[in-house]
Design an enzyme around this catalytic site. Structure first.
Site, PDB file in Angstrom:
ATOM      1  N   HIS A 192      -9.376   1.137   5.590  1.00 52.92           N
ATOM      2  CA  HIS A 192      -8.061   1.335   6.203  1.00 52.92           C
ATOM      3  C   HIS A 192      -8.182   2.295   7.378  1.00 52.92           C
ATOM      4  O   HIS A 192      -8.990   3.228   7.360  1.00 52.92           O
ATOM      5  CB  HIS A 192      -7.074   1.881   5.165  1.00 52.92           C
ATOM      6  CG  HIS A 192      -5.654   1.842   5.627  1.00 52.92           C
ATOM      7  ND1 HIS A 192      -5.125   2.784   6.482  1.00 52.92           N
ATOM      8  CD2 HIS A 192      -4.646   0.973   5.361  1.00 52.92           C
ATOM      9  CE1 HIS A 192      -3.856   2.493   6.714  1.00 52.92           C
ATOM     10  NE2 HIS A 192      -3.544   1.397   6.053  1.00 52.92           N
ATOM     11  N   SER A 219       3.835  -1.852  10.391  1.00 54.16           N
ATOM     12  CA  SER A 219       5.296  -1.807  10.534  1.00 54.16           C
ATOM     13  C   SER A 219       5.953  -3.164  10.275  1.00 54.16           C
ATOM     14  O   SER A 219       6.880  -3.566  10.975  1.00 54.16           O
ATOM     15  CB  SER A 219       5.687  -1.271  11.918  1.00 54.16           C
ATOM     16  OG  SER A 219       5.222   0.056  12.096  1.00 54.16           O
ATOM     17  N   GLY A 221       2.835   2.799  10.822  1.00 60.13           N
ATOM     18  CA  GLY A 221       3.710   3.942  10.612  1.00 60.13           C
ATOM     19  C   GLY A 221       4.411   4.433  11.856  1.00 60.13           C
ATOM     20  O   GLY A 221       5.017   5.506  11.847  1.00 60.13           O
ATOM     21  N   ASN A 243       0.859  -1.185   0.000  1.00 57.28           N
ATOM     22  CA  ASN A 243       0.000   0.000   0.000  1.00 57.28           C
ATOM     23  C   ASN A 243       0.893   1.233   0.000  1.00 57.28           C
ATOM     24  O   ASN A 243       1.496   1.569   1.016  1.00 57.28           O
ATOM     25  CB  ASN A 243      -0.903  -0.024   1.240  1.00 57.28           C
ATOM     26  CG  ASN A 243      -1.787   1.214   1.332  1.00 57.28           C
ATOM     27  OD1 ASN A 243      -1.940   1.955   0.362  1.00 57.28           O
ATOM     28  ND2 ASN A 243      -2.357   1.444   2.506  1.00 57.28           N
ATOM     29  N   TRP A 244       0.962   1.900  -1.147  1.00 59.09           N
ATOM     30  CA  TRP A 244       1.873   3.029  -1.283  1.00 59.09           C
ATOM     31  C   TRP A 244       1.333   4.322  -0.684  1.00 59.09           C
ATOM     32  O   TRP A 244       2.048   5.312  -0.610  1.00 59.09           O
ATOM     33  CB  TRP A 244       2.214   3.241  -2.758  1.00 59.09           C
ATOM     34  CG  TRP A 244       2.965   2.092  -3.367  1.00 59.09           C
ATOM     35  CD1 TRP A 244       3.407   0.961  -2.723  1.00 59.09           C
ATOM     36  CD2 TRP A 244       3.374   1.945  -4.730  1.00 59.09           C
ATOM     37  NE1 TRP A 244       4.053   0.128  -3.601  1.00 59.09           N
ATOM     38  CE2 TRP A 244       4.045   0.702  -4.842  1.00 59.09           C
ATOM     39  CE3 TRP A 244       3.226   2.733  -5.869  1.00 59.09           C
ATOM     40  CZ2 TRP A 244       4.573   0.248  -6.050  1.00 59.09           C
ATOM     41  CZ3 TRP A 244       3.746   2.272  -7.072  1.00 59.09           C
ATOM     42  CH2 TRP A 244       4.423   1.052  -7.156  1.00 59.09           C
ATOM     43  N   GLU A 261      -4.809  -4.651  10.987  1.00 63.71           N
ATOM     44  CA  GLU A 261      -3.784  -3.630  11.178  1.00 63.71           C
ATOM     45  C   GLU A 261      -4.048  -2.899  12.493  1.00 63.71           C
ATOM     46  O   GLU A 261      -4.903  -2.017  12.555  1.00 63.71           O
ATOM     47  CB  GLU A 261      -3.804  -2.622  10.032  1.00 63.71           C
ATOM     48  CG  GLU A 261      -3.456  -3.198   8.681  1.00 63.71           C
ATOM     49  CD  GLU A 261      -3.210  -2.093   7.666  1.00 63.71           C
ATOM     50  OE1 GLU A 261      -2.104  -2.045   7.118  1.00 63.71           O
ATOM     51  OE2 GLU A 261      -4.102  -1.271   7.446  1.00 63.71           O
ATOM     52  N   GLY A 312       5.074   1.371   4.548  1.00 62.64           N
ATOM     53  CA  GLY A 312       6.336   2.043   4.244  1.00 62.64           C
ATOM     54  C   GLY A 312       7.368   1.174   3.560  1.00 62.64           C
ATOM     55  O   GLY A 312       8.061   1.626   2.636  1.00 62.64           O
TER      56      GLY A 312
END
EC number: 5.3.1.1
Length: 245
Positions: free
Chosen positions: A91, A207, A167, A4-5, A161, A229
């Site tokens: 999300h 992460s 992040g 996921n950019w 998540e 990331g």
């Protein structure tokens, strides 16, 4: 395994990164399904450079109507026309920053599935919710309410998540992640039966790095990852993909 950019990379940068990942996927002969989720403007150009590779093109969000006066939104039929086969919905950043509720997510899930897209439904608790001991209640409610009136989950993936791990550099331990994944699978078993639950893929996100991927993916109910990331670097992303076997 999906990268996921988020809101990163221009169209040209996205094409370069997608090309690098596609070349590595082709060279390494990976054993798992791989997807990438660029920004909306980059979808069509990225599609061109990955279509030979087997990599799935994923969108980061969609609207629950096909067309209309919804400034700034993108519909599922537009995503399909751009080459998408998956869409990420619910999300935590959409929930936390843009006020998306379980009801809104449910509308999007139903629309995407009806249009033939596969859905990655994201669920997860905040740090406060974990510390109050209500992780199970929060996550199962997100699953149940996100899937209201959904009768077929053959094109569904669920991504757990924990919000506090996205992040932040913090990662749930493999035991913490496995516990929640098992809860999710148990709830899906209750809703859709054992066979559907056994076939459901449940991703972990939060992460994930090359250094911790293997131990997470070794857990019995962790079937893959939704990578943030680390997916912005082709080498790191492929190291995580390879950790999944």
């Amino acid at each position: 395994m999906v990268g996921n950019w988020k809101m990163n990379n221009t169209i040209a940068e996205s094409v370069d990164l997608a090309t690098a990942i596609a070349e590595k996927v082709g060279a390494d002969g990976v054993q798992c399904e791989v997807g990438i989720a660029p920004t909306f403007p980059a979808l069509y150009e990225v599609c061109k450079v990955i279509e030979w590779s087997g990599i799935r093109l994923c969108a980061q969000n969609c609207h629950y109507e096909s067309d209309g006066p919804f400034t700034g939104e993108v519909s599922t039929r537009m995503l399909a026309a751009a080459g998408c086969s998956y869409v990420i919905l619910g999300h935590s950043e959409r929930r936390q920053l843009f006020g998306e509720t379980n009801a809104t997510v449910n509308l999007k899930v139903k629309k995407a599935l009806a249009e033939g897209l596969s859905v990655i439904l994201c669920v997860g608790e905040t740090l406060d919710e974990r510390e109050r001991g209500v992780t199970g209640q929060i996550v199962t409610a997100q699953v149940v309410e996100g899937l209201i009136d959904v009768t077929d989950i053959s094109k569904l993936v669920i991504a757990y998540e924990p919000v506090w791990a996205i992040g932040t550099g913090k990662t749930a331990t493999k035991e913490q992640a496995q516990e929640v994944h098992a809860l999710i699978r148990a709830k899906v078993t209750e809703l859709y039966g054992q066979k559907a639950a056994d076939h459901l893929r449940i991703q972990y996100g939060g992460s994930v790095k090359p250094s911790n991927a293997a131990e997470l993916f070794a857990m019995p109910d962790i079937d893959g990852g939704l990578i943030g990331g680390a997916s912005l670097n082709a080498d790191d992303f492929m190291a995580i993909v390879e950790a999944a076997g």
